[in-house]
Design a protein around this motif. Sequence first.
Motif, mmCIF file in Angstrom:
data_model
loop_
_atom_site.group_PDB
_atom_site.id
_atom_site.type_symbol
_atom_site.label_atom_id
_atom_site.label_comp_id
_atom_site.label_asym_id
_atom_site.label_seq_id
_atom_site.Cartn_x
_atom_site.Cartn_y
_atom_site.Cartn_z
ATOM 1 N N ALA A 26 0.828 -1.203 0.000
ATOM 2 C CA ALA A 26 0.000 0.000 0.000
ATOM 3 C C ALA A 26 0.866 1.258 0.000
ATOM 4 C CB ALA A 26 -0.930 -0.015 1.211
ATOM 5 N N PHE A 27 1.978 1.199 0.714
ATOM 6 C CA PHE A 27 2.895 2.351 0.773
ATOM 7 C C PHE A 27 3.443 2.659 -0.617
ATOM 8 C CE2 PHE A 27 6.872 4.515 1.312
ATOM 9 C CZ PHE A 27 6.740 5.292 2.450
ATOM 10 N N ILE A 28 3.876 1.632 -1.312
ATOM 11 C CA ILE A 28 4.441 1.824 -2.655
ATOM 12 C C ILE A 28 3.384 2.371 -3.610
ATOM 13 C CG2 ILE A 28 5.410 0.589 -4.641
ATOM 14 C CD1 ILE A 28 6.714 -1.334 -2.593
ATOM 15 N N GLN A 29 2.150 1.851 -3.504
ATOM 16 C CA GLN A 29 1.076 2.333 -4.372
ATOM 17 C C GLN A 29 0.748 3.795 -4.081
ATOM 18 O OE1 GLN A 29 -1.975 -0.525 -3.473
ATOM 19 N NE2 GLN A 29 -1.319 -1.960 -5.072
ATOM 20 N N GLU A 30 0.725 4.165 -2.798
ATOM 21 C CA GLU A 30 0.418 5.550 -2.433
ATOM 22 C C GLU A 30 1.522 6.488 -2.903
ATOM 23 O OE1 GLU A 30 -1.890 8.567 -1.203
ATOM 24 O OE2 GLU A 30 -2.448 6.450 -1.151
ATOM 25 N N ALA A 31 2.775 6.045 -2.797
ATOM 26 C CA ALA A 31 3.892 6.865 -3.276
ATOM 27 C C ALA A 31 3.762 7.115 -4.775
ATOM 28 C CB ALA A 31 5.217 6.175 -2.961
ATOM 29 N N LEU A 34 1.147 9.713 -5.430
ATOM 30 C CA LEU A 34 1.611 11.047 -5.072
ATOM 31 C C LEU A 34 2.737 11.542 -5.977
ATOM 32 C CD1 LEU A 34 1.686 10.569 -1.190
ATOM 33 C CD2 LEU A 34 0.121 12.055 -2.450
ATOM 34 N N GLY A 35 3.307 10.624 -6.774
ATOM 35 C CA GLY A 35 4.425 10.997 -7.627
ATOM 36 C C GLY A 35 5.692 11.230 -6.839
ATOM 37 N N ILE A 36 5.865 10.487 -5.745
ATOM 38 C CA ILE A 36 7.010 10.664 -4.850
ATOM 39 C C ILE A 36 7.898 9.430 -4.903
ATOM 40 C CG2 ILE A 36 7.698 10.853 -2.422
ATOM 41 C CD1 ILE A 36 5.177 12.485 -1.972
ATOM 42 N N ASP A 37 9.200 9.642 -4.942
ATOM 43 C CA ASP A 37 10.162 8.539 -4.941
ATOM 44 C C ASP A 37 10.416 8.121 -3.493
ATOM 45 O OD1 ASP A 37 12.056 6.665 -5.501
ATOM 46 O OD2 ASP A 37 13.646 8.100 -6.014
ATOM 47 N N ALA A 38 9.599 7.187 -3.015
ATOM 48 C CA ALA A 38 9.723 6.718 -1.627
ATOM 49 C C ALA A 38 9.363 5.248 -1.568
ATOM 50 C CB ALA A 38 8.805 7.517 -0.704
ATOM 51 N N SER A 39 10.031 4.532 -0.693
ATOM 52 C CA SER A 39 9.740 3.112 -0.511
ATOM 53 C C SER A 39 9.990 2.739 0.934
ATOM 54 C CB SER A 39 10.614 2.257 -1.433
ATOM 55 O OG SER A 39 11.992 2.429 -1.111
ATOM 56 N N VAL A 40 9.577 1.529 1.278
ATOM 57 C CA VAL A 40 9.784 1.022 2.629
ATOM 58 C C VAL A 40 9.835 -0.491 2.550
ATOM 59 C CG1 VAL A 40 7.351 0.765 3.266
ATOM 60 C CG2 VAL A 40 9.018 1.310 5.038
ATOM 61 N N SER A 41 10.506 -1.118 3.490
ATOM 62 C CA SER A 41 10.591 -2.577 3.536
ATOM 63 C C SER A 41 9.876 -3.091 4.781
ATOM 64 C CB SER A 41 12.053 -3.029 3.577
ATOM 65 O OG SER A 41 12.661 -2.602 4.792
ATOM 66 N N VAL A 42 9.556 -4.380 4.791
ATOM 67 C CA VAL A 42 8.940 -4.979 5.976
ATOM 68 C C VAL A 42 9.861 -4.837 7.180
ATOM 69 C CG1 VAL A 42 8.133 -7.145 6.980
ATOM 70 C CG2 VAL A 42 7.570 -6.603 4.608
ATOM 71 N N ARG A 43 11.156 -4.998 6.946
ATOM 72 C CA ARG A 43 12.117 -4.865 8.048
ATOM 73 C C ARG A 43 12.054 -3.471 8.665
ATOM 74 N NH1 ARG A 43 18.693 -5.737 7.523
ATOM 75 N NH2 ARG A 43 19.190 -5.357 9.728
#
Length: 425
Positions: A26-31, A34-43
Amino acid sequence: MAGRVVSRLAQLRRTAGYTQETFVTAFIQEAARLGIDASVSVRQVRRWERETPPPLPHPSQQIVLEAIFGVPLAEMGFEVPPHRVTIAAPVGDSGNVKRRTFVADAGLLAGAALVGARSGPRVGTADVARLRAELDGLYRTDHTAGSVPAMVQASAIEDEITGALGTASYTSRVGRELQTMLAELHGHRAWYGYDGGRIDQGRAACMEALAAAQLVDDALLQVSVLETLVLLAIKAERTWEAASAVENAYRLATRAGAGPTVRLVISLREANVATHAGDLSAARRALSRAVSHQGRTDADTEVPHWARFVGPFEVDYATADLYVRAEQPKHAVPFLRAAVRGIGGDLARNSASYRVKLACVLLAAGEVDEACGEMRGVLDACGGISSPRLLDKIREFERAAARTDSADARDCSERIRETVQGGAI
């Protein structure tokens, strides 16, 4: 021993219906939205939820987190430096502050994220499972008793789903499941419109189903609606619409990585369109593709519920249609006989429909006695099935038999009239 304290971020995530894994998606889809270069990992999510204080997200991650949960970063349990604190003020009064602003008190926003604005009952996964079982049961009702009683059941299920969507409290995941089921229900209604001869109503239901399936981004569900739209468009003499539905179904199937069973359904609908249009060469090509797909269905590990009805008997039936369109009923007879033998006993409505088709083609081929025998067998077996389309086919046979110079045909016509007038079908 006291249990571990659940972090504020974990509370927000769970209330929104995410696991740590689905939250990353969901985070990647929302980024992306928004047109923002952002990501996150489970860790990283685990560190945010486990450590005290949690590591501060990057500025780009902050924007995405605040968009997902609708609360400032500080309300998620992070220690935020003053220059990155999101203010709660009207956007027009933000002056030189370029960070995101909120139009309501942070506490109110937090409450909205957790509870929602609805005052109705809570709908959870158990409710979804019950509704799913009822929805799947519509296939059994339609196949065994016909579309008329299935429509009654579908209306009751639809009322419950729309009521829940409009008034109940639920997580985002439950909401998506409810919307998906509503799209499926519209698809059922489209089929009932086709079976009941209410073509305009069926097409309208198709449009609702397509819109709902697009909203939940379910490509295979859209394919299921399009294959019904093909049949409705043919009945409405909108051949161009039927052909377009086939092309879109192929495109969506490719996008979804659909297996041979789904592609078999689409190729059969392609054959329906070509046969109706009188393009027998195109119909033969579509049927050749159908045979190829049929030969690989045994290796299909994931088949949508709506595609499980298809089998070799459908290919034989479509081939018979081709010969009927070519005015070669004698060539159609063996394929129809194979279709009648091959269709499953649990598909009572379709089995009766296939047998009526066989009787009509036998009559056209001059096999009057066998045609009447087949029709009598249908009348003996189809009591309790309420299907306007099946009734129309039986009446079509009656009209053809009435024009036949045969005592057996006249007796069979009389039997049909008595059965229909008695309300047995």
